[in-house]
Design a protein around this motif. Structure first.
Motif, short mmCIF file in Angstrom:
data_model
loop_
_atom_site.label_atom_id
_atom_site.label_comp_id
_atom_site.label_asym_id
_atom_site.label_seq_id
_atom_site.Cartn_x
_atom_site.Cartn_y
_atom_site.Cartn_z
N LEU A 188 0.77 -1.23 -0.11
CA LEU A 188 -0.10 -0.02 -0.14
C LEU A 188 0.79 1.38 0.17
CD1 LEU A 188 -2.85 -1.02 2.53
CD2 LEU A 188 -3.05 -0.77 -0.17
N VAL A 189 1.80 1.35 0.74
CA VAL A 189 2.67 2.39 0.94
C VAL A 189 3.53 2.64 -0.41
CG1 VAL A 189 2.77 2.34 3.45
CG2 VAL A 189 4.51 1.16 2.04
N LEU A 190 3.70 1.79 -1.17
CA LEU A 190 4.38 1.80 -2.66
C LEU A 190 3.46 2.47 -3.54
CD1 LEU A 190 6.30 -1.62 -2.75
CD2 LEU A 190 7.17 0.82 -2.20
N VAL A 191 2.08 2.64 -3.30
CA VAL A 191 1.29 3.26 -4.22
C VAL A 191 0.42 4.34 -3.66
CG1 VAL A 191 -0.84 2.64 -5.39
CG2 VAL A 191 0.75 0.75 -5.30
N LEU A 192 -0.28 4.12 -2.36
CA LEU A 192 -1.08 5.22 -2.17
C LEU A 192 -0.53 6.65 -1.86
CD1 LEU A 192 -3.09 3.29 0.44
CD2 LEU A 192 -3.83 3.86 -1.87
N PRO A 193 0.89 6.79 -1.46
CA PRO A 193 1.39 8.28 -1.28
C PRO A 193 1.35 8.99 -2.54
CG PRO A 193 2.62 6.59 -0.08
CD PRO A 193 1.78 5.74 -0.72
N TRP A 194 1.19 8.26 -3.71
CA TRP A 194 1.38 9.01 -4.69
C TRP A 194 0.14 9.79 -5.16
CZ3 TRP A 194 5.93 9.77 -6.94
CH2 TRP A 194 6.86 8.70 -6.56
N PHE A 195 -1.05 9.11 -4.67
CA PHE A 195 -2.31 9.54 -4.73
C PHE A 195 -2.78 10.41 -3.64
CE2 PHE A 195 -1.89 5.86 -7.25
CZ PHE A 195 -2.21 6.19 -8.46
N TYR A 196 -2.33 10.39 -2.29
CA TYR A 196 -2.83 11.08 -1.13
C TYR A 196 -1.63 11.58 -0.71
CZ TYR A 196 -7.13 8.38 -1.75
OH TYR A 196 -8.19 7.84 -2.31
N HIS A 197 -1.54 12.96 -0.51
CA HIS A 197 -0.18 13.41 -0.18
C HIS A 197 -0.58 15.01 0.34
CE1 HIS A 197 -0.03 15.16 -4.15
NE2 HIS A 197 -0.31 13.66 -4.74
N ALA A 198 -1.29 15.05 1.17
CA ALA A 198 -1.79 16.43 1.76
C ALA A 198 -0.66 16.84 2.47
CB ALA A 198 -2.86 16.39 2.78
N VAL A 223 -7.41 10.30 4.85
CA VAL A 223 -6.76 9.28 4.14
C VAL A 223 -5.13 9.73 4.00
CG1 VAL A 223 -6.68 7.96 2.28
CG2 VAL A 223 -8.84 8.71 2.97
N SER A 224 -4.93 10.78 3.73
CA SER A 224 -3.29 11.22 3.47
C SER A 224 -2.62 10.87 4.69
CB SER A 224 -3.22 12.67 3.16
OG SER A 224 -3.83 13.01 1.82
N TRP A 225 -3.33 11.25 6.04
CA TRP A 225 -2.73 11.13 7.12
C TRP A 225 -2.54 9.57 7.66
CZ3 TRP A 225 -1.54 14.14 12.00
CH2 TRP A 225 -1.44 15.59 11.75
N LEU A 226 -3.77 8.75 7.08
CA LEU A 226 -3.70 7.27 7.43
C LEU A 226 -2.59 6.68 6.62
CD1 LEU A 226 -5.15 4.82 8.44
CD2 LEU A 226 -6.58 4.73 6.33
N VAL A 227 -2.37 7.15 5.52
CA VAL A 227 -1.09 6.53 4.57
C VAL A 227 0.12 6.83 5.05
CG1 VAL A 227 -0.13 6.56 2.35
CG2 VAL A 227 -2.80 6.37 2.56
N TRP A 228 0.44 8.14 5.33
CA TRP A 228 1.74 8.78 5.65
C TRP A 228 2.15 8.40 7.14
CZ3 TRP A 228 5.36 11.07 2.35
CH2 TRP A 228 5.04 11.19 1.09
N VAL A 229 1.29 8.61 8.11
CA VAL A 229 1.39 8.53 9.38
C VAL A 229 1.06 7.00 10.11
CG1 VAL A 229 1.17 9.58 11.80
CG2 VAL A 229 0.86 10.89 9.91
N GLY A 230 -0.12 6.60 9.56
CA GLY A 230 -0.48 5.22 10.13
C GLY A 230 0.18 4.26 9.33
N LEU A 231 0.50 4.17 7.96
CA LEU A 231 1.15 3.04 7.35
C LEU A 231 2.63 3.25 6.94
CD1 LEU A 231 -1.78 2.42 4.66
CD2 LEU A 231 -1.18 0.83 6.69
N LEU A 232 2.90 4.42 6.29
CA LEU A 232 4.23 4.55 5.86
C LEU A 232 5.26 4.66 7.02
CD1 LEU A 232 6.13 5.14 3.27
CD2 LEU A 232 5.48 7.42 3.56
#
Length: 319
Positions: free
Chosen positions: A45-55, A208-217
């Motif tokens: 997920l972190v290889l893909v989602l940060p490109w789309f969700y990056h507040a 979702v950006s925070w979930l991706v960057w802080v929660g997952l990445l």
């Protein structure tokens, strides 16, 4: 520089770390499938989602959280708990422990036990929890998936950390079910907080950006950054100092920059009790800078550093 006492130089290399009981006949390493699947999915997920969700706020929050959790592990779990390189007041010690715990790499008891065992049996297959002689995947990450019974049994690994068992808070943290619960809470909190800091009420994109960057990445990044210490820093780099157990640990600038100075791994294995791993002025060591600031503020005491004579004695002579 302050002197490292003789018993501290040998700490984690000799009799101070108890031998774990041999694995009983019939006990085999088993793959932890839930843990493995969670890591495969989260890494994908972190290889893909940060490109789309990056507040922008999520990217800044990631940088802050990576620093907090990374230093909690480097200055805390590693130098404070595993090696006793310095001391701080109990309230600060527990705060540092919580910062490291939020990286979701188990509590300080398990983490310190594995690291002490690594120093006692550096590179020895079947003894070292993550020996490079068992393969790059194993040393970097696989040892946490394919679990040896002698490592993951709390009645065994707790023998290596009698000092940490004296604190009931660390004993309470030493439960993998709490790790799972904490991670779920962290994912939920990152989503909720992200939505609240967004614009116009609850902002789902920022959430979702925070979930991706802080929660997952963040968890994936810190996990693999420490994996590089076990893999890259035992394979590629320089070896300016003779190490007492093995000749494999190396200094690697890239890893040092990535994970707050932990990449000076040859230095560390030569002087395991030292609070400073970047032993020269040009060796960047952010974890040491934090410890130095704590010392200047009167919060860190008994800071252990090698004398120049000790550095010279261990320096590898040119052939």
């Amino acid at each position: 520089m302050e002197t490292i006492a003789a018993h501290d130089v040998e700490y984690l290399h000799g009799s101070e770390v108890e031998e774990l009981p041999d694995v009983a006949e019939g006990e085999i390493a088993k793959i932890d499938w839930p843990f493995t699947l969670v890591n495969i999915v989260s890494t994908g997920l972190v290889l893909v989602l940060p490109w789309f969700y990056h507040a922008p706020s999520a990217v800044v929050a990631f940088a802050v959280f990576y620093t907090v959790t990374g230093l909690g592990l480097t200055a805390g779990y590693h130098r404070l708990f595993a090696h006793h390189s310095y001391t701080v007041p109990k309230w600060l010690e527990r705060t540092i422990a919580v910062c490291g715990y939020l990286a979701i790499q188990r509590g300080p008891i398990f983490w310190a036990a594995m690291h002490r065992l690594h120093h006692k049996h550096t590179d020895v297959p079947g003894k070292d929890p993550h020996s490079p002689h068992e393969g790059l995947w194993h040393v970097h990450f696989g040892w946490m998936q394919k679990r040896r019974p002698d490592l993951w049994d709390s009645t065994r690994y707790r023998r290596l950390v009698p000092d940490l068992l004296k604190d009931p808070f660390y004993v309470w943290l030493d439960d993998e079910r709490k790790d799972h619960a904490t991670y779920l809470l962290l994912l939920a909190a990152s989503f909720g907080l992200g939505g609240l800091v967004g614009e116009g009420g609850f902002d789902r994109y920022t959430a979702v950006s925070w979930l991706v960057w802080v929660g997952l990445l963040n968890r994936v990044a810190v996990l693999h950054a420490f994996g590089l210490i076990n893999s890259v820093c035992h394979l590629w780099g320089t070896r300016p100092y003779r190490t007492p157990v093995s000749e494999s640990p190396t200094n690697n600038l890239f890893v040092a920059l990535l994970i707050f100075g932990e990449g000076w791994h040859n230095n560390h294995h030569a002087f395991p009790a030292s609070a400073r791993q970047g032993l020269r002025w040009y060796q960047i060591d952010p974890a040491w800078y934090v410890i130095w600031l704590l010392k200047k503020a009167g919060l860190a005491k008994d800071v252990l550093l090698p004398k120049e004579k000790a550095l010279e004695r261990r320096r590898r002579k040119p052939e």
